[in-house]
Design an enzyme around this catalytic site. Structure first.
Site, PDB file in Angstrom:
ATOM      1  N   ARG A   1      33.077  98.053  60.811  1.00 58.15           N
ATOM      2  CA  ARG A   1      33.156  98.474  59.395  1.00 58.15           C
ATOM      3  C   ARG A   1      32.594  99.883  59.206  1.00 58.15           C
ATOM      4  O   ARG A   1      31.876 100.164  58.244  1.00 58.15           O
ATOM      5  CB  ARG A   1      32.416  97.496  58.482  1.00 58.15           C
ATOM      6  CG  ARG A   1      32.913  96.095  58.515  1.00 58.15           C
ATOM      7  CD  ARG A   1      34.376  95.964  58.074  1.00 58.15           C
ATOM      8  NE  ARG A   1      34.764  94.588  58.091  1.00 58.15           N
ATOM      9  CZ  ARG A   1      35.265  93.981  59.167  1.00 58.15           C
ATOM     10  NH1 ARG A   1      35.461  94.657  60.280  1.00 58.15           N
ATOM     11  NH2 ARG A   1      35.595  92.713  59.121  1.00 58.15           N
TER      12      ARG A   1
ATOM     13  N   SER B   1      34.058  90.759  51.244  1.00 58.12           N
ATOM     14  CA  SER B   1      32.683  90.643  51.757  1.00 58.12           C
ATOM     15  C   SER B   1      31.823  91.770  51.190  1.00 58.12           C
ATOM     16  O   SER B   1      32.150  92.937  51.383  1.00 58.12           O
ATOM     17  CB  SER B   1      32.674  90.775  53.278  1.00 58.12           C
ATOM     18  OG  SER B   1      33.510  89.806  53.828  1.00 58.12           O
TER      19      SER B   1
ATOM     20  N   GLU C   1      28.677  96.286  52.614  1.00 57.27           N
ATOM     21  CA  GLU C   1      29.918  96.811  53.199  1.00 57.27           C
ATOM     22  C   GLU C   1      30.662  97.612  52.119  1.00 57.27           C
ATOM     23  O   GLU C   1      31.328  98.593  52.403  1.00 57.27           O
ATOM     24  CB  GLU C   1      30.767  95.618  53.666  1.00 57.27           C
ATOM     25  CG  GLU C   1      32.118  96.018  54.189  1.00 57.27           C
ATOM     26  CD  GLU C   1      32.983  94.824  54.598  1.00 57.27           C
ATOM     27  OE1 GLU C   1      32.473  93.876  55.233  1.00 57.27           O
ATOM     28  OE2 GLU C   1      34.175  94.850  54.265  1.00 57.27           O
TER      29      GLU C   1
HETATM   30  C1  LIG Z   1      39.671  89.749  48.509  1.00 60.10           C
HETATM   31  C2  LIG Z   1      39.311  90.839  49.487  1.00 60.10           C
HETATM   32  C3  LIG Z   1      39.359  90.596  50.840  1.00 60.10           C
HETATM   33  C4  LIG Z   1      39.031  91.610  51.748  1.00 60.10           C
HETATM   34  N1  LIG Z   1      39.089  91.344  53.084  1.00 60.10           N
HETATM   35  C5  LIG Z   1      38.792  92.303  53.985  1.00 60.10           C
HETATM   36  C6  LIG Z   1      38.863  92.028  55.392  1.00 60.10           C
HETATM   37  O1  LIG Z   1      39.233  90.947  55.815  1.00 60.10           O
HETATM   38  N2  LIG Z   1      38.529  93.030  56.250  1.00 60.10           N
HETATM   39  C7  LIG Z   1      38.169  94.271  55.814  1.00 60.10           C
HETATM   40  O2  LIG Z   1      37.893  95.133  56.654  1.00 60.10           O
HETATM   41  N3  LIG Z   1      38.093  94.556  54.500  1.00 60.10           N
HETATM   42  C8  LIG Z   1      38.395  93.603  53.576  1.00 60.10           C
HETATM   43  N4  LIG Z   1      38.306  93.874  52.237  1.00 60.10           N
HETATM   44  C9  LIG Z   1      37.866  95.195  51.804  1.00 60.10           C
HETATM   45  C10 LIG Z   1      39.015  96.178  51.485  1.00 60.10           C
HETATM   46  O3  LIG Z   1      40.226  95.509  51.302  1.00 60.10           O
HETATM   47  C11 LIG Z   1      39.194  97.238  52.582  1.00 60.10           C
HETATM   48  O4  LIG Z   1      37.997  97.937  52.787  1.00 60.10           O
HETATM   49  C12 LIG Z   1      40.305  98.231  52.245  1.00 60.10           C
HETATM   50  O5  LIG Z   1      40.554  99.077  53.342  1.00 60.10           O
HETATM   51  C13 LIG Z   1      39.973  99.093  51.034  1.00 60.10           C
HETATM   52  O6  LIG Z   1      41.146  99.796  50.681  1.00 60.10           O
HETATM   53  P1  LIG Z   1      41.282 100.458  49.247  1.00 60.10           P
HETATM   54  O7  LIG Z   1      42.530 101.258  49.246  1.00 60.10           O
HETATM   55  O8  LIG Z   1      41.182  99.422  48.200  1.00 60.10           O
HETATM   56  O9  LIG Z   1      40.018 101.398  49.231  1.00 60.10           O
HETATM   57  P2  LIG Z   1      39.143 101.851  47.988  1.00 60.10           P
HETATM   58  O10 LIG Z   1      38.303 100.699  47.536  1.00 60.10           O
HETATM   59  O11 LIG Z   1      39.983 102.508  46.980  1.00 60.10           O
HETATM   60  O12 LIG Z   1      38.214 102.932  48.701  1.00 60.10           O
HETATM   61  C14 LIG Z   1      37.274 102.539  49.656  1.00 60.10           C
HETATM   62  C15 LIG Z   1      36.536 103.773  50.172  1.00 60.10           C
HETATM   63  O13 LIG Z   1      37.444 104.623  50.862  1.00 60.10           O
HETATM   64  C16 LIG Z   1      37.530 105.897  50.241  1.00 60.10           C
HETATM   65  N5  LIG Z   1      38.933 106.274  50.289  1.00 60.10           N
HETATM   66  C17 LIG Z   1      39.994 105.564  49.848  1.00 60.10           C
HETATM   67  N6  LIG Z   1      41.135 106.204  50.118  1.00 60.10           N
HETATM   68  C18 LIG Z   1      40.791 107.357  50.722  1.00 60.10           C
HETATM   69  C19 LIG Z   1      41.528 108.466  51.242  1.00 60.10           C
HETATM   70  N7  LIG Z   1      42.865 108.500  51.199  1.00 60.10           N
HETATM   71  N8  LIG Z   1      40.844 109.500  51.791  1.00 60.10           N
HETATM   72  C20 LIG Z   1      39.497 109.476  51.860  1.00 60.10           C
HETATM   73  N9  LIG Z   1      38.748 108.472  51.392  1.00 60.10           N
HETATM   74  C21 LIG Z   1      39.391 107.420  50.836  1.00 60.10           C
HETATM   75  C22 LIG Z   1      37.026 105.681  48.822  1.00 60.10           C
HETATM   76  O14 LIG Z   1      36.510 106.880  48.286  1.00 60.10           O
HETATM   77  C23 LIG Z   1      35.950 104.637  49.049  1.00 60.10           C
HETATM   78  O15 LIG Z   1      34.766 105.227  49.518  1.00 60.10           O
HETATM   79  C24 LIG Z   1      38.637  92.888  51.290  1.00 60.10           C
HETATM   80  C25 LIG Z   1      38.609  93.136  49.902  1.00 60.10           C
HETATM   81  C26 LIG Z   1      38.947  92.130  49.014  1.00 60.10           C
HETATM   82  C27 LIG Z   1      38.932  92.411  47.537  1.00 60.10           C
END
Ligand SMILES: Cc1cc2nc3c(=O)[nH]c(=O)nc-3n(C[C@H](O)[C@H](O)[C@H](O)COP(=O)(O)OP(=O)(O)OC[C@H]3O[C@@H](n4cnc5c(N)ncnc54)[C@H](O)[C@@H]3O)c2cc1C
Length: 344
Positions: free
Chosen positions: A164, A245, A340
């Protein structure tokens, strides 16, 4: 491209937290980004790049510019008898990429089905689930340096992907916008079904075992299984606000485990290359937080790792709950839980 002011972000984060951005903009093409770099709002404010908002907690209003990534496009760069190289723009939904891969019979991302969010955010924390991580399939990351506007291609090694974790969360934090990611997927069967829950599901549903289909297991069988498992275990943010998480699992040295097991002989643990992983969910459960509610926030009743917004919660309330859990785990076990989720 239009920069808006005082923008409500409640629908743009899966926690459903109401917070406002001083400035807000959506980018739909690379040219928008270049135009954006030259605006006063970009130059004079702190920035937050947002994908699906599924890994952020807004603890207060954001006094800067939020940039919502809507850059779309997936292309196959090259293909040989063993591998297919796929380049995806960062604003594509991660799960859409997984579906595209499994429908073509490609191996490598099937265990990561249904992880919410965008492709661009996936390298940030080296998304992982059910025994797989994108580290195993990532080829490179294209990103813009937000100070110079110059594009850099990061090799997998330069991304420093860990549990992570990545270079983008550490020494290069807030310095790069991830434009696109290229993955190296396999044409040849490369299944990864050793994760216990997954294996049991495949066996119980006769997807593997004596009655397995004669054509053999396909990536789609695995992604379907993962979808079913995840739907039965994880709360849907559309129904109850959460960010998956909230805490990372805890890594300790084998000697520390020995010490803890003198008091907690039943402590679950997984050993990986000389390091021992303790499931954070178990630690939280032992502190009797599972299913507990504190006003508008709480700990999910089936998954102690997931903090939830029961409705109308502020980010501050979630943070207070998280800190209480951290303090209790520290007091009981002497172990430090680390979020996380990105606290904004
Ligand atoms: C129900 C649920 C289940 C999940 N299960 C998992 C799992 O099994 N495994 C896992 O690893 N994660 C899991 N996650 C967490 C999440 O889905 C991941 O971390 C995912 O990659 C986040 O993507 P996002 O586009 O929503 O990021 P965001 O929440 O929009 O951003 C996350 C971070 O990345 C940065 N960011 C986003 N896009 C960019 C970009 N293009 N350039 C630079 N920085 C950027 C943001 O500034 C922020 O700091 C889960 C979340 C939920 C709600």
């Amino acid at each position: 491209m239009q920069i808006l002011t005082n923008y409500n972000l409640s629908k743009l984060n899966t926690f459903g937290i109401s917070a406002k951005a001083k400035f807000f903009v959506e980018i739909h093409q690379e040219a928008d980004l270049k135009e954006l770099f030259n605006t006063e709002e970009f130059k004079n404010n702190k920035k937050l790049f947002l994908g699906g908002g599924s890994n952020v907690l807004f603890t207060k209003d954001f006094d800067g510019l939020v940039v919502l990534n809507k850059l779309k496009g997936i292309e196959i760069l090259k293909e040989d008898s063993k591998n297919v190289f796929i380049r995806s723009m960062g604003g594509e939904l991660w799960h859409d990429l997984v579906i595209l891969a499994v429908e073509r019979g490609l191996w490598g991302v099937e265990n990561l089905a249904l992880i919410p969010g965008t492709v661009g955010a996936a390298p940030m924390q080296n998304i992982g689930a059910y025994g797989a991580e994108i580290k195993n399939v990532l080829e490179n990351v294209e990103a813009f340096n937000i100070s110079t506007g110059k594009k850099k291609i990061f090799s997998k090694e330069e991304c420093k992907l860990g549990y992570r974790d990545s270079v983008f969360k550490n020494e290069l934090k807030d310095q790069y916008f991830i434009l696109a990611v290229t993955f190296k997927l396999s044409n040849i069967e490369n299944k990864n079904i050793t994760y216990k829950v997954l294996q049991e599901y495949l066996e119980n549903n006769k997807i593997i075992g004596s009655k397995a289909s004669p054509v053999g297991l396909q990536p789609r069988d695995i992604s379907d299984a993962i979808e079913a498992i995840r739907k039965s275990k994880l709360p849907d943010p559309k129904i109850i606000g959460n960010a998956g998480s909230f805490f990372k699992n805890v890594f300790i040295k084998p000697k520390e485990l020995e010490e803890l097991q003198k008091t907690y002989s039943e402590m679950p643990h997984f050993d990986e290359e000389g390091i021992t992983k303790i499931p954070a969910g178990w630690l939280i459960e032992q502190c009797r937080w599972k299913g507990r509610r504190m006003g508008n926030v709480g700990v999910h009743d089936k998954q102690a790792l997931v903090l939830v917004n029961h409705g109308g919660a502020t980010g501050g309330e979630v943070l207070v709950l998280a800190n209480k859990i951290i303090a209790d785990v520290k007091e009981k076990f002497g172990l430090e839980l680390v979020p996380e989720v990105n606290l904004i």
